[in-house]
Design a protein around this motif. Structure first.
Motif, PDB file in Angstrom:
ATOM      1  N   ASP A 170     -45.460-105.744  83.704  1.00 25.16           N
ATOM      2  CA  ASP A 170     -46.464-104.742  84.312  1.00 25.16           C
ATOM      3  C   ASP A 170     -47.115-105.422  85.677  1.00 25.16           C
ATOM      4  N   TRP A 171     -47.353-106.559  85.358  1.00 25.87           N
ATOM      5  CA  TRP A 171     -47.844-107.307  86.515  1.00 25.87           C
ATOM      6  C   TRP A 171     -47.041-107.663  87.683  1.00 25.87           C
ATOM      7  N   GLU A 172     -45.795-107.903  87.385  1.00 25.62           N
ATOM      8  CA  GLU A 172     -44.799-108.157  88.211  1.00 25.62           C
ATOM      9  C   GLU A 172     -44.435-106.770  89.066  1.00 25.62           C
ATOM     10  N   ARG A 173     -44.554-105.503  88.408  1.00 27.71           N
ATOM     11  CA  ARG A 173     -44.159-104.273  88.935  1.00 27.71           C
ATOM     12  C   ARG A 173     -45.423-103.953  89.866  1.00 27.71           C
ATOM     13  N   LEU A 174     -46.409-104.337  89.552  1.00 29.21           N
ATOM     14  CA  LEU A 174     -47.624-104.177  90.234  1.00 29.21           C
ATOM     15  C   LEU A 174     -47.721-104.848  91.704  1.00 29.21           C
ATOM     16  N   MET A 175     -47.235-106.368  91.489  1.00 30.57           N
ATOM     17  CA  MET A 175     -47.630-107.062  92.434  1.00 30.57           C
ATOM     18  C   MET A 175     -46.156-106.740  93.522  1.00 30.57           C
TER      19      MET A 175
ATOM     20  N   ASP B   5     -46.603-106.509 105.457  1.00 34.36           N
ATOM     21  CA  ASP B   5     -47.422-106.782 106.722  1.00 34.36           C
ATOM     22  C   ASP B   5     -48.405-105.638 106.823  1.00 34.36           C
ATOM     23  N   ASP B   6     -49.386-105.480 106.175  1.00 29.58           N
ATOM     24  CA  ASP B   6     -50.474-104.508 106.235  1.00 29.58           C
ATOM     25  C   ASP B   6     -51.781-105.260 105.602  1.00 29.58           C
ATOM     26  N   PRO B   7     -52.853-105.238 106.682  1.00 25.59           N
ATOM     27  CA  PRO B   7     -53.953-105.782 106.124  1.00 25.59           C
ATOM     28  C   PRO B   7     -54.548-105.356 104.919  1.00 25.59           C
ATOM     29  N   ALA B   8     -54.435-104.133 104.662  1.00 29.92           N
ATOM     30  CA  ALA B   8     -55.191-103.493 103.522  1.00 29.92           C
ATOM     31  C   ALA B   8     -54.313-103.827 102.191  1.00 29.92           C
ATOM     32  N   LEU B   9     -52.937-104.136 102.314  1.00 29.32           N
ATOM     33  CA  LEU B   9     -52.190-104.519 100.996  1.00 29.32           C
ATOM     34  C   LEU B   9     -52.417-105.909 100.716  1.00 29.32           C
ATOM     35  N   ILE B  10     -52.339-106.439 102.131  1.00 31.44           N
ATOM     36  CA  ILE B  10     -52.871-107.975 101.850  1.00 31.44           C
ATOM     37  C   ILE B  10     -54.278-108.348 101.220  1.00 31.44           C
ATOM     38  N   LYS B  11     -55.197-107.464 101.500  1.00 37.26           N
ATOM     39  CA  LYS B  11     -56.449-107.618 101.005  1.00 37.26           C
ATOM     40  C   LYS B  11     -56.268-107.346  99.456  1.00 37.26           C
ATOM     41  N   ALA B  12     -55.942-106.317  99.237  1.00 36.34           N
ATOM     42  CA  ALA B  12     -55.511-106.029  97.848  1.00 36.34           C
ATOM     43  C   ALA B  12     -55.083-106.756  96.960  1.00 36.34           C
ATOM     44  N   TYR B  13     -53.979-107.369  97.502  1.00 36.97           N
ATOM     45  CA  TYR B  13     -53.057-108.384  96.828  1.00 36.97           C
ATOM     46  C   TYR B  13     -54.087-109.822  96.372  1.00 36.97           C
ATOM     47  N   GLU B  14     -54.928-110.188  97.484  1.00 40.93           N
ATOM     48  CA  GLU B  14     -55.762-111.253  97.457  1.00 40.93           C
ATOM     49  C   GLU B  14     -56.814-110.859  96.216  1.00 40.93           C
ATOM     50  N   GLU B  15     -57.320-109.658  96.277  1.00 39.29           N
ATOM     51  CA  GLU B  15     -58.262-109.250  95.315  1.00 39.29           C
ATOM     52  C   GLU B  15     -57.897-109.609  93.673  1.00 39.29           C
ATOM     53  N   TYR B  16     -56.394-108.980  93.466  1.00 37.34           N
ATOM     54  CA  TYR B  16     -55.991-109.073  92.352  1.00 37.34           C
ATOM     55  C   TYR B  16     -55.791-110.470  91.817  1.00 37.34           C
ATOM     56  N   HIS B  17     -55.464-111.506  92.826  1.00 37.60           N
ATOM     57  CA  HIS B  17     -55.498-112.894  92.278  1.00 37.60           C
ATOM     58  C   HIS B  17     -56.766-113.562  92.288  1.00 37.60           C
ATOM     59  N   ARG B  18     -57.967-112.916  92.538  1.00 37.14           N
ATOM     60  CA  ARG B  18     -59.175-113.273  92.206  1.00 37.14           C
ATOM     61  C   ARG B  18     -59.719-112.937  90.758  1.00 37.14           C
ATOM     62  N   GLN B  19     -59.112-112.094  90.535  1.00 38.18           N
ATOM     63  CA  GLN B  19     -59.086-111.547  88.929  1.00 38.18           C
ATOM     64  C   GLN B  19     -57.816-111.470  88.275  1.00 38.18           C
ATOM     65  N   ILE B  20     -57.172-112.301  88.303  1.00 43.76           N
ATOM     66  CA  ILE B  20     -55.727-112.215  87.568  1.00 43.76           C
ATOM     67  C   ILE B  20     -55.946-111.961  86.053  1.00 43.76           C
TER      68      ILE B  20
ATOM     69  N   PRO C 295     -55.924-112.162  82.116  1.00 47.83           N
ATOM     70  CA  PRO C 295     -55.845-113.251  81.319  1.00 47.83           C
ATOM     71  C   PRO C 295     -54.459-113.484  80.692  1.00 47.83           C
ATOM     72  N   GLU C 296     -53.621-112.365  80.294  1.00 45.99           N
ATOM     73  CA  GLU C 296     -52.373-112.367  79.654  1.00 45.99           C
ATOM     74  C   GLU C 296     -51.243-113.333  80.680  1.00 45.99           C
ATOM     75  N   ILE C 297     -51.795-113.076  82.114  1.00 45.24           N
ATOM     76  CA  ILE C 297     -50.669-113.745  83.101  1.00 45.24           C
ATOM     77  C   ILE C 297     -51.275-115.192  83.044  1.00 45.24           C
ATOM     78  N   VAL C 298     -52.435-115.464  82.988  1.00 43.05           N
ATOM     79  CA  VAL C 298     -52.712-116.896  83.092  1.00 43.05           C
ATOM     80  C   VAL C 298     -52.167-117.512  81.757  1.00 43.05           C
ATOM     81  N   ALA C 299     -52.365-116.809  80.659  1.00 45.40           N
ATOM     82  CA  ALA C 299     -51.763-117.426  79.236  1.00 45.40           C
ATOM     83  C   ALA C 299     -50.146-117.684  79.353  1.00 45.40           C
ATOM     84  N   SER C 300     -49.354-116.813  79.954  1.00 49.07           N
ATOM     85  CA  SER C 300     -48.010-116.768  80.063  1.00 49.07           C
ATOM     86  C   SER C 300     -47.540-117.922  81.100  1.00 49.07           C
TER      87      SER C 300
END
Length: 109
Positions: free
Chosen positions: A79-84, A12-27, A29-34
């Motif tokens: 790597d993605w899961e650890r980052l998320m 529950d941190d606005p900066a972290l939530i914003k960053a999370y959404e930014e990652y999902h705007r640029q997911i 390609p390996e994650i999409v493929a999986s």
């Protein structure tokens, strides 16, 4: 076509939530493929405050066990899961290590 619904919280941190959404705007390609390789044909994530809801539509090749095995063998997915996990937190009452929790459908119109 089967559907699944999962829930998870973000920290529950606005900066972290914003960053999370930014990652999902640029997911990655390996994650999409999986996701597609696992038989997931449609995936949507919704957010209210720090609560997430993920809706998945899957084809007949999908199984949660197969997806988990594929993810465990895929270094980029790990790597993605650890980052998320820097942005996510478990729902109240779940066991250690559990993330996205399957929701039970209780009504349909």
């Amino acid at each position: 076509m089967n559907k699944y619904c999962f829930a998870l919280d973000l920290k529950d941190d606005p900066a972290l939530i914003k960053a999370y959404e930014e990652y999902h705007r640029q997911i990655w390609p390996e994650i999409v493929a999986s996701i597609k390789d696992a038989g997931i044909t449609k995936l949507e994530i919704y957010r209210y405050a720090n609560r997430l809801m993920m809706l998945m539509e899957v084809d007949d090749s999908y199984s949660p066990e197969r997806k988990a095995a594929m993810d465990a063998a895929n270094e980029k997915v790990q790597d993605w899961e650890r980052l998320m996990w820097n942005y996510q937190q478990a729902l109240p009452g779940v066991k250690p290590g559990e993330k996205w929790m399957l929701m039970n459908k209780i009504f349909e119109l």
